[in-house]
Design an enzyme around this catalytic site. Sequence first.
Site, short mmCIF file in Angstrom:
data_model
loop_
_atom_site.label_atom_id
_atom_site.label_comp_id
_atom_site.label_asym_id
_atom_site.label_seq_id
_atom_site.Cartn_x
_atom_site.Cartn_y
_atom_site.Cartn_z
N LYS A 107 0.87 -1.18 0.00
CA LYS A 107 0.00 0.00 0.00
C LYS A 107 0.89 1.21 0.00
O LYS A 107 2.04 1.15 0.44
CB LYS A 107 -0.88 0.02 1.26
CG LYS A 107 -2.11 0.85 1.11
CD LYS A 107 -3.10 0.16 0.19
CE LYS A 107 -4.53 0.36 0.54
NZ LYS A 107 -5.37 -0.74 0.07
N1 GLU Z 1 -7.04 -0.32 -3.00
C1 GLU Z 1 -7.78 -1.50 -3.29
C2 GLU Z 1 -7.80 -2.44 -2.11
O1 GLU Z 1 -7.63 -2.01 -1.00
C3 GLU Z 1 -7.36 -2.14 -4.60
C4 GLU Z 1 -5.95 -2.63 -4.67
C5 GLU Z 1 -5.57 -3.10 -6.06
O2 GLU Z 1 -6.41 -3.14 -6.94
O3 GLU Z 1 -4.38 -3.44 -6.23
O4 GLU Z 1 -8.03 -3.61 -2.22
#
Ligand code: GLU
Length: 419
Positions: A107
């Site tokens: 993240k």
């Molecule tokens: N931000 C989204 C999540 O928390 C998507 C992450 C992604 O598609 O890589 O799952």
Amino acid sequence: MTVYSGPVFDMAVNQFGVIANHLSIPMDERDRLLLPKRAITVSCPIHRDDGTIAVYQGYRVQHHLTLGPTKGGTRFAPSVDIGEVAALAIWMSWKCALVGLPYGGAKGGISVDVAAISKRELEALSRRYMQEMIPFVGPHTDVMAPDMGTNEQVMAWFMDTYSMYQGRTVTEIVTGKPVASGGTLGRREATGRGVAYLAKRVMLELALPLSGGTAVVQGFGNVGSYAALELHSYGLKVIAVSDHTGALFDANGLDIPALMKHTAKHGSIKGFSTQLAFDPAEILTLRCDVLAPCAMERVIDAAVAERLQCRVLAEGANGPTTPDADLVLDNRRDEVFLIPDILCNSGGVVVSYFEWVQDLQQLFWEEEEVMRREYKILDRAFEAMSARAKADNISHRTAAMAIGVEKVRAAKATRGLFP
Ligand code: GLU
């Protein structure tokens, strides 16, 4: 204490402790599974529109590299710090493993209030952030995606910036891009659709009629709006929604397509109706069939959990329920059917995976193909979670996380410890 310590990271640690105890993971193995492999902090200077220079703190945490590249969103919000980003990266790991994607979790984010900067400043900041991250990311190293405060446009700027440095177009460096620049059909809707699809599945299992059923959705961003739209299309009445500007309530069901048009034009639900205005603090505890928290982490604490009146709790956000609230929900298992975040919102990363695969192969799928495969993966993971919860007499969250943690653990065990 670690550099990550803080309320959100402590929550991820606490949850992992529950799973590690359940799986009887030896103490000396736990840090290896839990602590992030890499954490990067960058300073991102940009020219403001008024000619001054402003510097924003950016982060990226890559949790583990055992199963493939790391994968996860990029959050632009004032709350972003290294601890929040690390917790979200850890949750991405369990999520990807649960649904069987060949990724570790990651993240990233920037501590910034996007409402307080111009579009040009947002572009400059997005580009500078990606430029600072170039040594640490790559299509086979770490693949970014959108999260709170970012969108397809930001992903397009990320992809363009990375590509300009490589001297060629590298669409597979990020997912959640516009379809016009290498994105996949169905990614924009994927997370919300997945939330609604699983909520529908549970309603049918509980013999609750869809038509005329009621839903409440907290958050009306990419996840909440498409979850609401899909639930509406299944015949449910979406009786309340909220976002950072307020809440709306209509016992007869809100006109979700009209509300989506309004938010597309005005950026929030504000100004849609004064008659329907409602107290945002009250929407989580409304009586309804489906409650979908699709905004922030830690909105359901023990006190809220006691007062929930939903039959199905479909966690569209990451980490909306605190460990204390989990203890309450454990005692209310027969009243509130929990679809835990790492399963409920996994449709987003599942379709991100499809986007990455399509970009690598330069072979693009029809939207029906994307949706069919998304739902198949969600069904399989849901069934695995349910079977595990029944077999071990544990909560759905413990079951889902145990499956994810076990898969990462098995990969680490078979690969061994280098050198
Ligand atoms: N931000 C989204 C999540 O928390 C998507 C992450 C992604 O598609 O890589 O799952």
